[in-house]
Design a protein around this motif. Structure first.
Motif, mmCIF file in Angstrom:
data_model
loop_
_atom_site.group_PDB
_atom_site.id
_atom_site.type_symbol
_atom_site.label_atom_id
_atom_site.label_comp_id
_atom_site.label_asym_id
_atom_site.label_seq_id
_atom_site.Cartn_x
_atom_site.Cartn_y
_atom_site.Cartn_z
ATOM 1 N N UNK A 97 -6.952 -0.713 -10.518
ATOM 2 C CA UNK A 97 -7.761 -0.740 -11.736
ATOM 3 C C UNK A 97 -9.184 -1.183 -11.429
ATOM 4 N N UNK A 98 -9.315 -2.142 -10.529
ATOM 5 C CA UNK A 98 -10.637 -2.667 -10.191
ATOM 6 C C UNK A 98 -11.408 -1.706 -9.288
ATOM 7 N N UNK A 99 -10.747 -1.190 -8.280
ATOM 8 C CA UNK A 99 -11.424 -0.329 -7.309
ATOM 9 C C UNK A 99 -11.961 0.942 -7.965
ATOM 10 N N UNK A 100 -11.195 1.485 -8.921
ATOM 11 C CA UNK A 100 -11.596 2.752 -9.537
ATOM 12 C C UNK A 100 -12.897 2.599 -10.331
ATOM 13 N N UNK A 101 -13.233 1.378 -10.725
ATOM 14 C CA UNK A 101 -14.438 1.144 -11.526
ATOM 15 C C UNK A 101 -15.632 0.718 -10.689
ATOM 16 N N UNK A 102 -15.450 0.524 -9.387
ATOM 17 C CA UNK A 102 -16.512 -0.031 -8.542
ATOM 18 C C UNK A 102 -17.742 0.881 -8.525
ATOM 19 N N UNK A 127 -20.860 -8.129 -8.039
ATOM 20 C CA UNK A 127 -19.435 -8.081 -8.327
ATOM 21 C C UNK A 127 -18.712 -7.147 -7.371
ATOM 22 N N UNK A 128 -17.674 -7.693 -6.747
ATOM 23 C CA UNK A 128 -16.813 -6.968 -5.821
ATOM 24 C C UNK A 128 -15.400 -7.480 -6.051
ATOM 25 N N UNK A 129 -14.442 -6.949 -5.301
ATOM 26 C CA UNK A 129 -13.082 -7.478 -5.429
ATOM 27 C C UNK A 129 -13.061 -8.985 -5.202
ATOM 28 N N UNK A 130 -13.779 -9.445 -4.206
ATOM 29 C CA UNK A 130 -13.761 -10.871 -3.883
ATOM 30 C C UNK A 130 -14.317 -11.721 -5.026
ATOM 31 N N UNK A 131 -15.437 -11.303 -5.606
ATOM 32 C CA UNK A 131 -16.043 -12.119 -6.657
ATOM 33 C C UNK A 131 -15.243 -12.044 -7.957
ATOM 34 N N UNK A 132 -14.645 -10.885 -8.246
ATOM 35 C CA UNK A 132 -13.787 -10.784 -9.431
ATOM 36 C C UNK A 132 -12.537 -11.658 -9.254
ATOM 37 N N UNK A 177 -5.865 -15.394 -11.061
ATOM 38 C CA UNK A 177 -4.579 -14.792 -11.432
ATOM 39 C C UNK A 177 -4.534 -13.314 -11.036
ATOM 40 N N UNK A 178 -5.657 -12.632 -11.116
ATOM 41 C CA UNK A 178 -5.685 -11.225 -10.716
ATOM 42 C C UNK A 178 -5.471 -11.091 -9.215
ATOM 43 N N UNK A 179 -5.986 -12.028 -8.444
ATOM 44 C CA UNK A 179 -5.755 -12.016 -7.000
ATOM 45 C C UNK A 179 -4.277 -12.188 -6.708
#
Length: 239
Positions: free
Chosen positions: A101-106, A117-122, A128-130
Motif C-alpha cells: 500500500x505504501x510503495x504503490x503511492x511513493x 517521506x519514505x518507508x523508513x520515515x513512515x 505499528x505499520x512496521x
C-alpha cells in the motif's frame, strides 16, 4: 490568490448530476497552515476535497495550488503538483500488504530534492505499520487502516495534505493518536486541510476555520475569531 497560498478555491460551483452542491465556495489555505473545514452532514465538505484533487471538476470557479491553476487537470496531474488526499472511509487497498500500500503511492517531491517521506520515515511515524508491514490491509484494525491511509498519502511527499474525517469511527484513544500525528505534520511545515465533524478536535490544531452551510461558506476566520465570535449552534448544531 496570495503568493503564500498553498491551496485556493475561488467562486467554485460543483454539481453531482443536476444537484448543485457547492455554490460559489471560496477559501484559502496558507502555506504551512492548518485549515479546519467544518459543517453539518451534507454541507459540502467532502465535495470540496473531491474538487481540490480533481475527482469532481468544478462547473465554475477556479482551484489553484501554489498559484498554479489546477481546476481542469486530471487527478494524477494534481497529485504530481503535490496534493494528497486521506479519503473519508480510509479506502486502503485491502488485497495488498501494508508495505505494498505504501510503495504503490511513493513519489518524489515536487521540484526534486530529498524526500521527506519514505518507508523508513513512515514506519518511524507509525511503528505499528512496521510491525505489520507484511500483513494484508484487510486484516488491520480501523485505527491501523487510518494510519496506513495517512502513511500512503505521505509517501507521495505532498506539499498539501487533505484529510477527510480522519477520526471517523475510531475509538477515543486512537482519535487522540491520529490528532497527535496531525499536529506533528503541521509542525513539520505541511499545509493541511482537516475536514471533521467534531469542532473541538479542529480547534485544538487549526490556524483557520471555514464553516460550510448547505454548499456555501458561512464563516471564514481564524480559529480564535471563530471560538470567541461565532455561534456554532447556528451553523453546526453544537454548543
Amino acid at each position: 490568490m496570495l503568493a503564500t497560498d498553498a491551496l485556493a478555491l475561488a467562486g467554485v460551483d460543483a454539481y453531482y448530476g443536476d444537484s448543485w452542491i457547492l455554490q460559489g465556495v471560496s477559501f484559502r489555505l496558507g502555506e504551512g497552515r492548518l485549515l479546519g473545514l467544518l459543517g453539518r452532514n451534507g454541507a459540502g465538505k467532502t465535495t470540496c476535497m473531491n474538487v481540490a484533487v480533481g475527482l469532481l471538476p468544478p462547473r465554475r470557479g477556479s482551484v489553484r495550488v501554489f498559484g498554479d491553476e489546477t481546476s481542469r487537470l486530471a487527478p494524477e496531474q494534481i497529485a504530481l503538483r503535490g496534493v494528497a488526499l486521506v479519503p473519508q472511509g480510509r479506502r486502503v487497498f485491502r488485497s495488498l500488504s501494508v508495505r505494498e500500500n505504501l510503495v504503490v503511492a511513493a513519489r518524489k517531491p515536487v521540484g526534486g530534492g530529498a524526500a521527506a517521506w519514505s518507508l523508513d520515515t513512515v514506519y518511524a511515524m507509525f511503528p505499528r505499520l512496521d510491525e505489520r508491514k507484511h500483513q494484508m490491509a484487510a486484516h488491520l484494525s480501523g485505527g491501523e487502516q487510518q494510519m496506513l491511509a495517512i502513511g500512503r498519502a505521505l509517501m507521495s511527499n505532498p506539499r498539501v495534505l487533505l484529510m477527510d474525517e480522519p477520526s471517523e469511527g475510531l475509538a477515543p484513544q486512537i482519535v487522540a493518536d491520529v490528532m497527535a500525528t496531525v499536529r506533528k505534520l503541521k509542525e513539520s511545515g505541511l499545509s493541511i486541510v482537516l475536514v471533521e465533524q467534531n469542532p473541538k478536535l479542529v480547534f485544538d490544531v487549526a490556524d483557520d476555520i471555514v464553516i460550510l452551510d448547505t454548499g456555501r461558506v458561512a464563516v471564514a476566520a481564524t480559529t480564535a475569531e471563530v471560538e470567541h465570535g461565532v455561534d456554532l449552534g447556528q451553523h453546526l448544531g453544537v454548543f
